[in-house]
Scaffold this active site. Sequence first.
Site, PDB file in Angstrom:
ATOM      1  N   GLU A  89      68.028 -25.774  41.768  1.00  0.00           N
ATOM      2  CA  GLU A  89      68.831 -24.573  41.940  1.00  0.00           C
ATOM      3  C   GLU A  89      68.653 -23.750  40.678  1.00  0.00           C
ATOM      4  OE1 GLU A  89      73.225 -24.055  43.322  1.00  0.00           O
ATOM      5  OE2 GLU A  89      72.728 -26.187  43.316  1.00  0.00           O
ATOM      6  N   ARG A  98      69.944 -41.628  40.270  1.00  0.00           N
ATOM      7  CA  ARG A  98      69.898 -40.666  39.162  1.00  0.00           C
ATOM      8  C   ARG A  98      69.717 -41.410  37.855  1.00  0.00           C
ATOM      9  NH1 ARG A  98      72.128 -35.493  40.945  1.00  0.00           N
ATOM     10  NH2 ARG A  98      72.444 -34.635  38.878  1.00  0.00           N
ATOM     11  N   LYS A 124      75.718 -30.212  33.960  1.00  0.00           N
ATOM     12  CA  LYS A 124      75.549 -28.780  33.753  1.00  0.00           C
ATOM     13  C   LYS A 124      76.770 -28.151  33.105  1.00  0.00           C
ATOM     14  CE  LYS A 124      72.380 -27.820  37.521  1.00  0.00           C
ATOM     15  NZ  LYS A 124      72.223 -27.393  38.913  1.00  0.00           N
TER      16      LYS A 124
HETATM   17  P1  ATP Z   1      74.053 -29.603  40.831  1.00  0.00           P
HETATM   18  O1  ATP Z   1      74.471 -30.731  41.698  1.00  0.00           O
HETATM   19  O2  ATP Z   1      75.089 -29.082  39.910  1.00  0.00           O
HETATM   20  O3  ATP Z   1      73.252 -28.571  41.542  1.00  0.00           O
HETATM   21  P2  ATP Z   1      71.706 -30.974  40.054  1.00  0.00           P
HETATM   22  O4  ATP Z   1      71.581 -31.781  38.831  1.00  0.00           O
HETATM   23  O5  ATP Z   1      71.641 -31.628  41.366  1.00  0.00           O
HETATM   24  O6  ATP Z   1      73.051 -30.256  39.813  1.00  0.00           O
HETATM   25  P3  ATP Z   1      69.509 -29.279  40.910  1.00  0.00           P
HETATM   26  O7  ATP Z   1      68.976 -28.042  40.326  1.00  0.00           O
HETATM   27  O8  ATP Z   1      69.983 -29.238  42.301  1.00  0.00           O
HETATM   28  O9  ATP Z   1      70.688 -29.748  39.968  1.00  0.00           O
HETATM   29  O10 ATP Z   1      68.471 -30.450  40.686  1.00  0.00           O
HETATM   30  C1  ATP Z   1      67.169 -30.459  41.200  1.00  0.00           C
HETATM   31  C2  ATP Z   1      66.770 -31.858  41.533  1.00  0.00           C
HETATM   32  O11 ATP Z   1      66.848 -32.701  40.378  1.00  0.00           O
HETATM   33  C3  ATP Z   1      67.671 -32.465  42.579  1.00  0.00           C
HETATM   34  O12 ATP Z   1      66.865 -33.080  43.561  1.00  0.00           O
HETATM   35  C4  ATP Z   1      68.469 -33.478  41.825  1.00  0.00           C
HETATM   36  O13 ATP Z   1      68.819 -34.541  42.649  1.00  0.00           O
HETATM   37  C5  ATP Z   1      67.530 -33.891  40.713  1.00  0.00           C
HETATM   38  N1  ATP Z   1      68.261 -34.419  39.543  1.00  0.00           N
HETATM   39  C6  ATP Z   1      69.163 -33.768  38.786  1.00  0.00           C
HETATM   40  N2  ATP Z   1      69.660 -34.567  37.827  1.00  0.00           N
HETATM   41  C7  ATP Z   1      69.052 -35.760  37.956  1.00  0.00           C
HETATM   42  C8  ATP Z   1      69.136 -37.029  37.269  1.00  0.00           C
HETATM   43  N3  ATP Z   1      69.956 -37.212  36.217  1.00  0.00           N
HETATM   44  N4  ATP Z   1      68.342 -38.042  37.693  1.00  0.00           N
HETATM   45  C9  ATP Z   1      67.517 -37.866  38.730  1.00  0.00           C
HETATM   46  N5  ATP Z   1      67.394 -36.725  39.427  1.00  0.00           N
HETATM   47  C10 ATP Z   1      68.153 -35.677  39.060  1.00  0.00           C
HETATM   48 MG    MG Z   2      71.788 -30.103  43.330  1.00  0.00          MG
END
Ligand code: ATP
Ligand code: MG
Length: 547
Positions: A32, A257, A267
């Site tokens: 995002e 994760r 974030k």
């Molecule tokens: P939000 O839920 O606030 O949008 P997010 O960390 O999911 O935060 P995205 O921009 O949607 O942010 O993340 C892009 C991709 O990175 C998603 O598929 C997410 O699952 C993955 N991702 C984010 N943080 C982690 C993490 N700590 N470990 C593994 N994958 C992650």
């Molecule tokens: Mg997300």
Amino acid sequence: MMENTSNFIKTIMKQELENGVVDHILTRFPPEPNAYLHIGHARAIITNFELAKSFGGKTNLRFDDTNPVKEDVEFVEAIKEDLAWLGYTPEIVVYGSSYFEETYEKAILLIKKGLAFVCDLSQEEVSAYRGDTNNPGKNSPYRDRSIEENLKLFEEMKNGVYPNGSKTLRAKIDMSSPNINMRDPVIYRIIHINHHQTGDKWCIYPMYDFAHPLQDSFEGITHSLCSLEYEDHRPLYDWVINNCDVKHKPRQIEFGRLGITNMIMSKRYLKQLVDEGYVKGYDDPRMPTLTGLRRRGFTPNAIKNFILSTGLSKINSTIDYEMLEHFLRDDLKMKSARPMAVIDPLKVVITNYPEGKVEELPVLNNMENPELGSHTITFSRNLYIEKEDFLEEKPNKHWKRLSKGLEVRLMNAYFIKCEEVIYDEKGEIVELHCTYDEKTKNGTGFNERKPNGTIHFVDAATAQSATFNLFEPLILDSVVSSENFKERLNPNSWVTKEGFVEAWLKDTKPMDKYQFVRNGYFTTDYESKGNKLIFNRIVNLKSSFTK
Ligand code: ATP
Ligand code: MG
């Protein structure tokens, strides 16, 4: 590296290729554009790209921009840069919003099939009707609207007839499903706002759970990899795929994760650190953002090797920060030159060395890797050594550095002996008067006597002054949550020292990396210039911070 390691997703892909379920692999990374990427995202990036690569497949970069409220083009550019830095080139770069037309048509298809309806309940009412894990939900009073009425209302929603929040389009699934995501989820909402890609064209926006499977399908994604929190959304993902008459059926697979001790990655926390001035920006070298780690001197290789070494499991995992440091040292050890830098200087005068004489001495750039070449250092009457390498009295037999009356070897140069300590009126040490022994020149094979250790130095005649930024984690405790983080911030997370480096470093460029002998690995900061050199410590030579 991943070619040799196996994981559950790779096993699934391999089987599907063998059984003809798919004939190629296409994955996507769907951030995002509402924040800078951090090292947790690196797991998702590396997983998607490396898995596809190991089967000769490709990976798309798709900006998940279906929620127009929180997004910004600034993040789009930053994310592209981070991906390129990690060494990945997406097959295509797309925006979720470029599928708004097709997505809208699929919503109409669902209405025509009697599988979606326009609902007038407010957001609060929708949640109240939804029930919870112990109680089934209640049908919306608008659930049985006719197909004609739904088509008319949905078109009016699209045409801007209704204000924000007054109506939604909901999938008609099952209000008593044990999975709350299946209880007639909202799939479109009204938001009158300018979108950074589509401008004012749309005032209805699809929800993630509806838009994402469709985007995957339109693009021909074979495996849609996401983190564990989407496991409960998979039945809805499959429902959308199975009811929208799509040509291509992607498969969602979840992975755990990644968390790292002493690195909080949420974030909300990163934003607060920046907005409230606790750090100097998203690229502050203490931040776990990829842009921060890049400035700190982390290498793409170290990050990749670290991520791959953690394996890929179905459960969330927390890895020790020291593992990451290990992979940094491992990557930098043989690749970086090892010049001398004095971070906290103490002046030394060699009283028996002729004034005005400057001698050049050859040194290997990296004694373990002669391929890195060599350069010269200088030696003259005035030198700098580290303050911590001198104590007036030898405290115990383990002290292998300089003290009054003792002799040490200056690395790459001569033996020197401390004859006299000069103090100021407050009793602070100003400089040391030493003598050198001409016969002990490095490399001449002199070994009649053993010095009390070897220390490094910089020649004052040619030294370049430099600023050294020394870092510790922003938070020292190992609590992974950002709760009360303001009270937990480490006051020593950024310490600045003024010292000297060898003349050889005067043309150093930002991002160049070195091992400063005995002081650790450093990189040249972006703001470093010819007469104002700035170095950031990447990592110590040995792990030192307390957990
Ligand atoms: P939000 O839920 O606030 O949008 P997010 O960390 O999911 O935060 P995205 O921009 O949607 O942010 O993340 C892009 C991709 O990175 C998603 O598929 C997410 O699952 C993955 N991702 C984010 N943080 C982690 C993490 N700590 N470990 C593994 N994958 C992650
Ligand atoms: Mg997300």
